[in-house]
Structures are given as structure tokens and as C-alpha cells.
Motif scaffolding. Structure first.
Motif, PDB file in Angstrom:
ATOM      1  N   ARG A   1     -28.174 -51.858   1.800  1.00  0.00           N
ATOM      2  CA  ARG A   1     -28.363 -50.555   0.808  1.00  0.00           C
ATOM      3  C   ARG A   1     -27.650 -49.407   1.097  1.00  0.00           C
ATOM      4  O   ARG A   1     -27.397 -48.585  -0.070  1.00  0.00           O
TER       5      ARG A   1
ATOM      6  N   TYR B   1     -26.073 -48.160  -2.206  1.00  0.00           N
ATOM      7  CA  TYR B   1     -26.275 -47.226  -2.936  1.00  0.00           C
ATOM      8  C   TYR B   1     -25.796 -45.841  -2.617  1.00  0.00           C
ATOM      9  O   TYR B   1     -25.457 -44.735  -3.396  1.00  0.00           O
TER      10      TYR B   1
ATOM     11  N   THR C   1     -29.739 -57.181  -2.021  1.00  0.00           N
ATOM     12  CA  THR C   1     -30.345 -56.111  -1.438  1.00  0.00           C
ATOM     13  C   THR C   1     -31.932 -56.853  -1.144  1.00  0.00           C
ATOM     14  O   THR C   1     -32.721 -56.149  -0.221  1.00  0.00           O
TER      15      THR C   1
END
Length: 345
Positions: free
Chosen positions: A223, A227, A284
Motif C-alpha cells: 500500500r 499509493y 493490495t
């Protein structure tokens, strides 16, 4: 109640509770709901969340209200299982309660960061107050960082919190604080395993908990890479310093170029065999899918009541995450097919 009888009671009760999890029919009905009130109404009338949602006005509900009410169901189940324990080492009730306490501390501080600390009282889980070692009532009065230190005075959380005292006009670094508080709790549970278990039971429990922590670390790395484009040095403070993966392997995962590379490197570890059998829509989701499969296996087959109890709690957390994803997807008008891709089962 003898230790053997207590263990058998916990095994039977946890498996019976899992049998009341959302069915495929429940998920289909929830994904077909047109708005959040319909989701809330279905959960309240047709599922195991009836007790947790008692008193909910489903015609006027939002995620901030619904999520803490749903999570109360975990509290109810943990406390129900705890009643069968001959001693706390069987089910690690302290570990689970600490997780819940940390969740409340983080919620309180998050509201403080955004200038709405008075709203904590509306999400405070009343069911936890009876079991918590911290005063949730005192958290409702928090209006500053010093207030929360005062509210938690004498607790194991204060030394960690003091390290994160924000400078004037700055916010608390919630993400790093939460990671460190949880790591404190993980350290205590690993110590409890060493002190309260012997021989095969201890090694089995350490192996299971370590694997679960590895799943969580891989999920965090993926993650943060995907991101936030974090580098290895930026990722490491967010990781749990326990698990089966070696420091060298963790370093390689953290320093991978992309989330895809993390995934490929993880396949070369002891997790590779399990990963090769999984089905998911996005990398994810991979760690939660691994956790789900791992917990289902141990919940069905393990004779160790602590492992079964922890497996049940994590499966319950995944189910609540699914519900929250459905609520958010419904709010934004996504189709049932799009909602399905967001779920882990």
C-alpha cells in the motif's frame, strides 16, 4: 471448569460464531442495496449484527456512526469467548482489549487533529467501557494533547504518546503513532506466548501469530509503495518488528521498485505456496486474502483455543472491512459487480 473443558468450550463457541458469518446470499443482498440506509436495515434485521445495531435509526445513518457500531460485534464475541477461559493466556483477551483501546485512542486523536474532539462521545462503544483498562469517559472530555495524556495517566500507552507530542499548531502524526502503539501490543503478545505456553503449543502459536504479522507487513509495504511511493527507509517505521521473515527479506521488500515487485519478491518466501493458490482482484487485497485463508484453515482444524480465537477475530475484522467497502461503494453509486471486486472472502 477444567482447562480441557474450557478449551473445548472456546473451540466450539468460536466455530459456532463463525457459522453465523455473512453468507453469499447476505453479500448479494447487501451489494444490491441502493443506498446506505438499505444496507443498514438489512444488517440490522437479517444478520448477526442485530445486537450491535440495536437502537440504530437506519433512515439517518452514515459510515462514521455505523462502523464503530459494527465493530462492537467483535467486542461482544471476544467477551463471550473470554467467559469460557480458565485463564487469560488461553484466549489473549488482554491483547484483543488492547487493540480495541488503541482504536479508541486513535479515533479520539484523529478527531482532535481535525478540530472536532467533542464528536468522540457519539462513536464511543459503550460495550467496551466495562472491560477497558482506560477510561473512555475521560476521552470524551479531551480537547488537547495534554488532555489525552491526563486521561490515559498510568496506562502503558503514555510513554509512546509522549514521543509524538506535536509542536504548537501542528497535528499528531496519527499513522506512525498507531503503528508504534500496535507494535507495543504485538510485543506484549509475543512475550505472553513465551511466558505462558510451553513446548509444541508455544511454537505453534508463535508460528501462527508470526505469519499473520508477516501478512500485515506485506500489505503495508504494498500500500505504501502503490499509493504513496514511499522509499524503503520511509516504510520501515510503519512495519511490525516481529514475524518469520528475515530482516534481509524485509529490507528487499521495502526497497523494491514497485508494489508489483514486492508481490513477486514475496512469492519467493515461505508464503509463496499459499500465494499461488489465492484468488484476488488487486495485489493490495493479497495480504488480506492470505490472512483470510490462513485463519479459515486454523479456525477449522486447530486444537489450540488461542489460535482459533485469534483466527475468528481476524476473520470478523475482514468481514467488517467488507461491509464498510460495500457502504462506501453504495454511497458512490458503484454497481454490484464493482462492489464484488472490492471484497475479500
Amino acid at each position: 471448569m477444567s482447562s480441557a473443558m474450557a478449551s473445548n468450550a472456546i473451540l466450539a463457541k468460536a466455530r459456532a460464531m463463525y457459522g453465523k458469518s455473512l453468507s453469499e446470499t447476505d453479500y448479494k443482498q447487501l451489494m444490491d442495496c441502493r443506498n446506505v440506509p438499505e444496507v443498514a436495515a438489512y444488517l440490522k434485521s437479517r444478520t448477526c449484527y442485530k445486537s450491535a445495531l440495536t437502537g440504530l435509526n437506519e433512515s439517518d445513518v452514515h459510515r462514521g456512526q455505523l462502523e464503530p457500531m459494527l465493530r462492537q460485534d467483535i467486542y461482544f464475541d471476544v467477551f463471550a469467548l473470554s467467559r469460557y477461559a480458565k485463564d487469560k493466556s488461553l484466549v489473549f483477551t488482554d491483547f484483543i482489549i488492547s487493540e480495541m483501546e488503541i482504536e479508541q485512542i486513535i479515533r479520539c486523536l484523529t478527531l482532535l487533529n481535525i478540530g472536532r474532539p467533542d464528536e468522540y462521545v457519539y462513536s464511543m462503544p459503550l460495550s467496551l467501557g466495562k472491560y477497558a483498562r482506560i477510561s473512555l469517559d475521560k476521552l470524551t472530555a479531551v480537547r488537547s494533547f495534554d488532555d489525552i495524556l491526563s486521561a490515559l495517566a498510568g496506562s502503558k500507552y503514555v510513554p509512546v504518546l509522549k514521543k509524538f507530542r506535536p509542536k504548537e499548531s501542528e497535528n499528531v502524526n496519527i499513522a506512525l503513532l498507531e503503528a508504534e502503539l500496535n507494535n507495543l501490543n504485538y510485543g506484549m503478545v509475543m512475550q505472553a506466548v513465551d511466558e505462558s505456553k510451553k513446548g509444541r503449543d508455544r511454537e505453534e502459536l508463535k508460528e501462527v501469530i508470526s505469519a499473520m504479522l508477516d501478512f500485515r507487513n506485506i500489505s503495508r509495504i504494498i500500500r505504501l509503495k502503490r499509493y504513496f511511493k514511499y522509499t524503503g527507509d520511509m516504510i520501515k517505521p510503519f512495519l511490525i518488528p516481529y514475524g518469520k521473515l528475515s530482516n534481509k527479506t524485509v529490507d528487499m521488500l521495502c526497497n523494491a521498485e514497485s508494489a508489483k515487485d514486492v508481490f513477486e519478491l514475496a512469492r519467493s518466501t515461505y508464503l509463496g505456496r499459499l500465494m499461488s493458490k489465492l484468488q484476488y482482484n488487486d495485489t493490495t487485497q493479497m495480504a488480506n486474502v492470505m490472512l483470510s485463508e490462513y485463519c479459515k484453515h486454523h479456525l477449522r482444524l486447530s486444537p489450540n483455543p488461542t489460535i482459533v480465537m485469534i483466527s475468528y477475530v481476524y476473520l470478523k475484522e475482514i468481514e467488517i472491512s467488507n461491509i464498510i467497502n460495500i457502504i462506501e461503494a453504495t454511497r458512490y453509486g458503484l454497481s454490484a459487480d464493482e462492489k464484488e471486486k472490492m471484497l475479500v472472502r
